[in-house]
Design a protein around this motif. Structure first.
Motif, PDB file in Angstrom:
ATOM      1  N   THR A  81       0.848  -1.362   0.085  1.00  0.00           N
ATOM      2  CA  THR A  81       0.013   0.059   0.017  1.00  0.00           C
ATOM      3  C   THR A  81       0.803   1.309  -0.013  1.00  0.00           C
ATOM      4  O   THR A  81       0.502   2.281  -0.575  1.00  0.00           O
ATOM      5  N   ALA A 123      -6.922   5.783   6.062  1.00  0.00           N
ATOM      6  CA  ALA A 123      -8.190   4.889   5.872  1.00  0.00           C
ATOM      7  C   ALA A 123      -7.380   3.348   5.525  1.00  0.00           C
ATOM      8  O   ALA A 123      -7.864   2.518   6.052  1.00  0.00           O
ATOM      9  N   LEU A 124      -6.380   3.436   4.838  1.00  0.00           N
ATOM     10  CA  LEU A 124      -5.741   2.213   4.299  1.00  0.00           C
ATOM     11  C   LEU A 124      -5.241   1.407   5.578  1.00  0.00           C
ATOM     12  O   LEU A 124      -5.448   0.187   5.715  1.00  0.00           O
ATOM     13  N   LYS A 126      -6.228   1.724   8.834  1.00  0.00           N
ATOM     14  CA  LYS A 126      -7.334   1.183   9.354  1.00  0.00           C
ATOM     15  C   LYS A 126      -7.820  -0.145   8.906  1.00  0.00           C
ATOM     16  O   LYS A 126      -8.002  -1.083   9.408  1.00  0.00           O
ATOM     17  N   LYS A 127      -7.847  -0.266   7.356  1.00  0.00           N
ATOM     18  CA  LYS A 127      -8.788  -1.279   6.822  1.00  0.00           C
ATOM     19  C   LYS A 127      -7.638  -2.473   6.956  1.00  0.00           C
ATOM     20  O   LYS A 127      -8.158  -3.503   7.070  1.00  0.00           O
ATOM     21  N   GLU A 130      -8.081  -3.887  10.185  1.00  0.00           N
ATOM     22  CA  GLU A 130      -9.183  -4.740  10.072  1.00  0.00           C
ATOM     23  C   GLU A 130      -9.297  -5.947   9.409  1.00  0.00           C
ATOM     24  O   GLU A 130      -9.930  -7.121  10.000  1.00  0.00           O
ATOM     25  N   VAL A 131      -8.696  -6.148   8.345  1.00  0.00           N
ATOM     26  CA  VAL A 131      -8.712  -7.240   7.340  1.00  0.00           C
ATOM     27  C   VAL A 131      -7.758  -8.227   8.112  1.00  0.00           C
ATOM     28  O   VAL A 131      -7.906  -9.439   8.043  1.00  0.00           O
TER      29      VAL A 131
END
Length: 225
Positions: A81, A123-124, A126-127, A130-131
């Motif tokens: 990312t 945001a990435l 955080k995602k 989460e994943v």
């Protein structure tokens, strides 16, 4: 994830010796023979032994092995990312300097582009957390029938290698060179084949746990790729 996501690359005993595995991502992957890895799993089983019968294992062991095995996932995803965002910033910066003057480009980057990219990066992050969280903390759960299929295939392949080794010891290398005529005692052959079974119940259980962990890893890695 299938190629670069393992903490330990498990190789068959007759393939190559344990050594550090070169890795362009710098994940610290190591290469280990299956028998050596089985010894480590056996030690883990002894430390976490519950009320299991001989030759079986605590299912939580598979979870511990999987969590350890997928540790490089987070660094791989974050590196990917970061590379994507850096490439996007480079492309935007190049386009702005090509289409506008220096002052305008700097102002747009400072006032609009950089703040938006910062928000996107957050945001990435955080995602990603989460994943990856289910793979880092939860007990392995799946109802995919490919898990049992992959376990059975792995066990069949290992059994095939064991039987091949026994036949080579009995008949010699000529067995692999085509048709071979040989008079043999069938009972002796059966005895030799049966003797390849594992008498150490803890070690047998460790191999079984590794098979399940690898099959589960394969399922989860396919979902991540």
């Amino acid at each position: 994830m299938q190629k670069k996501g393992h903490s330990v690359i498990i190789v068959e005993d007759n393939d190559q010796h344990d050594d550090e595995c070169p890795n362009e991502y710098g994940n610290g992957q190591s290469k280990m023979s299956r028998s050596h890895y089985a010894d480590k799993v056996k030690d883990l089983m002894i430390r976490t032994r519950g009320c299991e019968l001989p030759g079986t294992y605590n299912p939580l062991v598979v979870g511990e092995l999987f969590i350890e095995q997928c540790k490089p996932w987070e660094s791989l995803v974050r590196r990917f990312t970061s590379n994507v965002l850096d490439a996007a910033l480079f492309a935007i910066n190049s386009a702005l300097h090509h289409a506008t003057d220096e002052n305008t480009a700097v102002s747009l980057l400072h006032e609009i582009i950089n703040p938006k990219l910062y928000d996107l990066r957050q945001a990435l992050e955080k995602k990603i957390a989460e994943v990856l969280e289910p793979h880092k903390s939860r007990h392995p759960i799946t109802y995919n029938h490919y898990l049992t299929e992959n376990v059975q295939k792995a066990q069949a392949q290992r059994r095939r290698r064991q039987l091949k080794g026994v036949l080579q010891r009995i008949f010699g290398q000529k067995l692999l060179q085509g048709e071979y005529r040989y008079e043999l005692d069938v009972n002796e052959l059966l005895s030799q084949l049966v003797e390849t079974t594992e008498a150490d119940m803890d070690r047998y259980a460790s191999y079984a746990a590794i098979d399940v962990m690898e099959a589960y890893y394969k399922l989860r890695a396919c979902n991540m790729d």
